[in-house]
Motif scaffolding. Structure first.
Motif, mmCIF file in Angstrom:
data_model
loop_
_atom_site.group_PDB
_atom_site.id
_atom_site.type_symbol
_atom_site.label_atom_id
_atom_site.label_comp_id
_atom_site.label_asym_id
_atom_site.label_seq_id
_atom_site.Cartn_x
_atom_site.Cartn_y
_atom_site.Cartn_z
ATOM 1 N N ILE A 56 -30.296 31.923 -8.376
ATOM 2 C CA ILE A 56 -30.010 31.940 -9.842
ATOM 3 C C ILE A 56 -28.598 32.329 -10.368
ATOM 4 O O ILE A 56 -28.050 31.803 -11.317
ATOM 5 C CB ILE A 56 -30.910 33.347 -10.207
ATOM 6 C CG1 ILE A 56 -32.659 33.188 -10.074
ATOM 7 C CG2 ILE A 56 -30.725 33.679 -11.714
ATOM 8 C CD1 ILE A 56 -33.269 34.078 -10.133
ATOM 9 N N ALA A 115 -32.421 35.127 -5.367
ATOM 10 C CA ALA A 115 -31.287 35.791 -6.488
ATOM 11 C C ALA A 115 -29.973 35.055 -6.147
ATOM 12 O O ALA A 115 -29.409 34.692 -7.478
ATOM 13 C CB ALA A 115 -31.133 37.122 -6.201
ATOM 14 N N GLU A 116 -29.536 34.607 -5.027
ATOM 15 C CA GLU A 116 -28.341 34.093 -5.137
ATOM 16 C C GLU A 116 -28.496 32.433 -5.862
ATOM 17 O O GLU A 116 -27.478 32.195 -6.440
ATOM 18 C CB GLU A 116 -27.869 33.843 -3.624
ATOM 19 C CG GLU A 116 -26.662 32.974 -3.478
ATOM 20 C CD GLU A 116 -26.676 32.633 -1.914
ATOM 21 O OE1 GLU A 116 -25.256 32.451 -1.495
ATOM 22 O OE2 GLU A 116 -27.556 32.596 -1.037
ATOM 23 N N PRO A 153 -36.460 36.836 -1.514
ATOM 24 C CA PRO A 153 -36.127 37.321 -2.800
ATOM 25 C C PRO A 153 -34.287 37.271 -2.975
ATOM 26 O O PRO A 153 -33.800 36.984 -3.892
ATOM 27 C CB PRO A 153 -36.456 38.589 -2.921
ATOM 28 C CG PRO A 153 -37.666 38.482 -2.094
ATOM 29 C CD PRO A 153 -37.296 37.772 -0.843
ATOM 30 N N ILE A 154 -33.784 37.577 -1.909
ATOM 31 C CA ILE A 154 -32.125 37.533 -1.714
ATOM 32 C C ILE A 154 -31.718 36.022 -1.884
ATOM 33 O O ILE A 154 -30.514 36.050 -2.810
ATOM 34 C CB ILE A 154 -31.637 38.215 -0.193
ATOM 35 C CG1 ILE A 154 -32.285 39.829 -0.181
ATOM 36 C CG2 ILE A 154 -30.142 38.163 -0.268
ATOM 37 C CD1 ILE A 154 -31.896 39.974 0.931
#
Length: 418
Positions: free
Chosen positions: A90, A87-88, A83-84
């Protein structure tokens, strides 16, 4: 099974690709890059071999255990890091894809490292990190003599997996420390063979309960998962397993009922052989076990597989409380601040803890031992203590709506109004 393996491989590859982005952001050393993918290829080859090479035996089971351990150590930290990095990406999408931040990649690796250490703890100390879980359950028709009656439940011992004598004794002592009235064991004493229990008979003989110790068989107790030299050898193994129960002081219930009496009143304790869905054998016969029980009796059932409750028990005569095990909580999951998750919930509607429907209760024990995975991560070994209470006229019945994973029922809580 092949579809599930494909899904697992797909998730593994997606997590791998993303995690690799953090690796190449931090280091350009080709040896790290080659080693990263070489380890993955070996693991994938192992998964494919298990899916398409169908053989039984101890060596295959050991290989599966190693494979599961490797997947946890390599796959799960990447999954938490995913997820990290997503998110980066995105954020990078709206910034015309600049280079990845080395700080984000370092944070990703740090989180993966923490998860890795948690898994290592589960594989080393977690297998004997026993938790006592207590529940109080109220019934309007519980005989008055049994108001406050306590039951300690153990399940899924799987003695063939053990090697730590002190660790096992720690769990036995903790179970005895509960000082319950009744001790019940809901199956899977061994992995495959009765002889696996030989080193532990004396230890389990020391378990005490004033109203007795009772047990049922689990799917592993029948010896169905290994190849025997003859049917006679398999039958002899099962006979020996039944003898071991008696030597430990447990009354083994085989589709039968016993009466637990107290102060002139009684409850019916029912024990059925293993009954499971999705290919598991269905030796259990609830109709036979309850043939001579009056309809108005208070009934307590031991049935190893929780699917028996959902598929059979709740559709038959009223059984007040069923105790099961079998799932182990998959020996992997998360339980924090009331939140509960494990991959096993996608296979079983009822997989850990207390469930209720139509005034009937089921408790699923997470297991005392371990099998397959040589440890436990998040789903710690369990000793269950259940207290039976009788509702009275001055008890307010407050229904608390709880969105359980199976969407089956509400959880009951009672407040005493004196």
């Amino acid at each position: 099974m092949a579809k599930r393996a494909i899904l697992i491989l797909s998730l593994f590859l997606i997590g791998d690709i993303y995690f690799y982005q953090a690796i190449i952001t931090i280091t350009q050393n080709p040896l790290f890059h080659i080693g990263y993918w070489l380890i993955d290829l070996l693991l994938i080859a192992g998964i494919i071999s298990i899916v398409f090479i169908r053989r039984a035996g101890d060596s295959v089971q050991r290989f599966i255990a190693v494979l599961i351990t490797a997947m946890l150590l390599l796959f799960v930290p990447k999954l938490f890091s995913f997820p990290i990095l997503l998110a980066e990406d995105i954020v990078r999408l709206f910034r015309s894809f600049p280079a990845r931040s080395i700080y984000v990649s370092e944070a990703t690796l740090a989180i993966g490292g923490v998860i890795f250490l948690v898994i290592v703890f589960g594989l080393t100390r977690g297998k004997h990190f026993y938790k006592v879980r207590k529940e109080t359950i109220y019934f309007p028709d519980l005989p008055e003599a049994f108001d406050g009656f306590t039951i300690t439940q153990l399940s899924d011992i799987h003695s063939g997996s053990w090697s730590d004598t002190k660790g096992v004794q720690k769990g036995i002592d903790l179970a005895n420390d509960q000082n319950s009235d009744l001790l019940l064991f809901t199956g899977d004493l061994v992995n495959n063979m009765a002889s696996e229990m030989d080193p532990w008979i004396v230890s389990f003989t020391k378990l005490k309960a004033p109203y007795g110790k009772y047990a049922v068989l689990g799917n592993h107790d029948y010896g169905d998962y290994i190849k025997w030299e003859s049917s006679a050898a398999k039958d002899a193994n099962l006979r020996r397993l039944k003898e071991i129960h008696a030597e430990m002081g447990f009354k083994l219930l085989l589709n039968e009922t016993v009466t637990i009496a107290k102060q002139g009143q009684s409850i019916a304790l029912i024990g059925v052989e293993n009954w499971g869905k999705s290919g598991f054998h269905q030796y259990g016969d609830l109709k036979k076990a309850t043939a001579n029980i009056p309809d108005d009796s208070f009934k307590l059932l031991m049935s190893h597989d929780p699917s028996h409750w959902d598929e059979v028990t709740i559709h038959k005569q009223h059984v007040h409380l069923t105790l099961a095990g079998h799932t182990h909580g998959m020996q992997f999951g998360i339980e924090l601040f009331g939140f509960k998750w494990s991959p096993i919930q996608y296979f079983y509607k009822q997989w850990a803890g207390l469930y209720t429907k139509d005034g009937k209760y089921l408790y699923v024990n997470r297991g005392f031992g371990y099998h397959g995975l040589k440890g436990r991560v998040g789903m710690w070994p369990e000793i269950t203590v259940l207290t039976l209470k009788r509702t009275t006229d001055n008890t307010a019945d407050i229904m608390l709506e709880t969105n359980l994973p199976d969407q089956m029922a509400t959880r009951k809580s009672y407040i005493r109004q004196d």
